[in-house]
Design a protein around this motif. Sequence first.
Motif, mmCIF file in Angstrom:
data_model
loop_
_atom_site.group_PDB
_atom_site.id
_atom_site.type_symbol
_atom_site.label_atom_id
_atom_site.label_comp_id
_atom_site.label_asym_id
_atom_site.label_seq_id
_atom_site.Cartn_x
_atom_site.Cartn_y
_atom_site.Cartn_z
ATOM 1 N N PRO A 161 0.845 -1.202 0.000
ATOM 2 C CA PRO A 161 0.000 0.000 0.000
ATOM 3 C C PRO A 161 0.880 1.252 0.000
ATOM 4 N N TYR A 165 -0.936 5.122 3.747
ATOM 5 C CA TYR A 165 -1.854 4.104 4.277
ATOM 6 C C TYR A 165 -1.132 3.186 5.255
ATOM 7 N N ILE A 193 -8.282 0.861 1.456
ATOM 8 C CA ILE A 193 -7.910 1.940 0.543
ATOM 9 C C ILE A 193 -9.176 2.406 -0.164
#
Length: 639
Positions: A161, A165, A193
């Motif tokens: 990610p 994040y 996400i």
Amino acid sequence: MEAAAQPSAAPIRRYRRAELDEEEENKSRALLTESEDADDAEYIPVAKRRRLEEQRLRKLLKASAGNLSSDDPGSADPSHPTLSRETSPMPEGPATRNKESLLLVAARNRKEQPEATEADKQLEEEADIMKHVLQKQALKAVKELAQDTVYTKSMTTGWKPPLRYRRMTEDERQAVRDTCRIVIDGHNVPPPITNFKDMKMPPCILRTLEAKGIKKPTPIQIQGLPVALAGRDMIGIAFTGSGKTLVFCLPMLLIALQEEMRMPLIRGEGPVGLVLCPSRELARQTHEILTAYCGALRLDGYPELRPMLVMGGVDPKLQTDIIRQGVHMAVCTPGRLKDLLHKKRMNLDICRYLCLDEADRMVDGGFEEEMRDVLSFFKSQRQTLMFSATMPAKIKAFAESALVDPIEVNVGRAGAANLDVIQEVEYVKEEAKLDYLLECLQKTAPPVLVFAENKKDVDAIHEFLLVKGVEAVAIHGDKEQEEREKSIDEFKDGTKDVLVATDIASKGLDFADIKHVVNYDMPDEIENYVHRIGRTGRCGKTGVATTFINTRHTNETILLDLKHLLKEAKQRVPHFLLALDDPLEAMEEMAAKSGVKGCTICGGLGHRATQCPKLQAENRAATRANKDYFGSGGFGGEM
């Protein structure tokens, strides 16, 4: 002379049996004490050693319980007369042995124990049912079972990610999940996400999604896509029309693209990714989605990816030609895939990605043996994903045996109806169904989907609608593949207004803008009802589902399941369902004690596993299969 007095004979000493026993015990105790320090211990009979050990234990028990004070002269001697039978924790011998029979002792114990309630008895019976239901061999390859191969680490893909994040705290991640009503279960879960761009999708994929009207991910995609892209095994549960297909199609595309860019496939190699579907229509639909995204990648300058459709009714020659070029992804039904693998026209040597679409149907719908056979052709570990709108506890527990450190992503209750569907339930007599169907078709504009339980009813409804001038088509399992494909294509492009079908069209198929679903009859399982009405109200749109009910021909357990499903979705419950005898208090008590609401076998809310109609039908089928119709062990048995 007086004779000398004769010495009197020594008196004979007589002993009582109790004295002899006591003397022998004292001697044995002395011998046992001496034997602790002596190198050559003298043998002590087993019975005497046992008595001495019992005496020692009695002393310890009395001291810990405080039955006798320390100044009591009888406390040091377990044979002291002040020690009564009631205070003795263990019988000392025949003189103090309890005279009660074992039957009387057992009866007294039963009276002392609190009597189990009806709910406790039913929960105990449920636990026994689940124990027998889950006593299946793990869903693994034959070689893995034979060698007891256990994978402990998940697959690696190289995807991570974005940094922002990864820096999110667990509380921030959970806040996003709570907003989207996402429930997770597992270790080291990747962060959710909330947009496709941050998932590092190629620009052409993003443009294709936007062209299809998909601008932001749905809840199952927000959490499911990061899990799948990270290489983790996954069970995905979400209501119908929530976008589960993209959750397994996009990661498979990127994995196949990665392998092709690292080292291009040569003739006869592949597939890298494999999707298994329970019906031909669902397999064909998934293949069309993959083909569209592969075309977008090719137009943007990426290497060509070749998806393949493997199912019955398709010329095997065409499939063989694609395999010879090297295939990256295959969408299959179990029967044709098994046939190709056994004939060695296809192999799974480099396959590292496996998805089961409608996994409850794949695992528990008669495909279990085919699944085991297919898994045996894998040469190494694979990433496994399972998706469905209905995933009862029984299916989930069995499916997890094929997964490595899985993550469960759940959006809403497994088996819950789509809240965007307005459910209407009508009582209709059997002879009035066809006429009332015409009235229902006037509720909304086309397209309309009509479901019937058996093929005979599908043909009868189709013929009736054609006579009445309705543009209708029909599909079921007995029709030719070409006719089935033509009917679905005409219904999708708007040439035909009504599609009449059995449950082969109820799972996974995505029809654009379905306004109305009509259940000509109530299905035998509540899971099928949830899938049927899920053909409308997809992607945030609303729809109507009308169900014809005839209480004479419908199992009361299914009607109770329907009643609870309507209440859960806050829909209007008709009076004839409200009038049903519903053991609501008992159900709530068992749910509170077990932590499981409804049936663990089929997911119905109106009954428990002990009254499950699905389990009863399976048991009846197994009884018929094992029945000896000829007697004496079969046709050729001894008479």
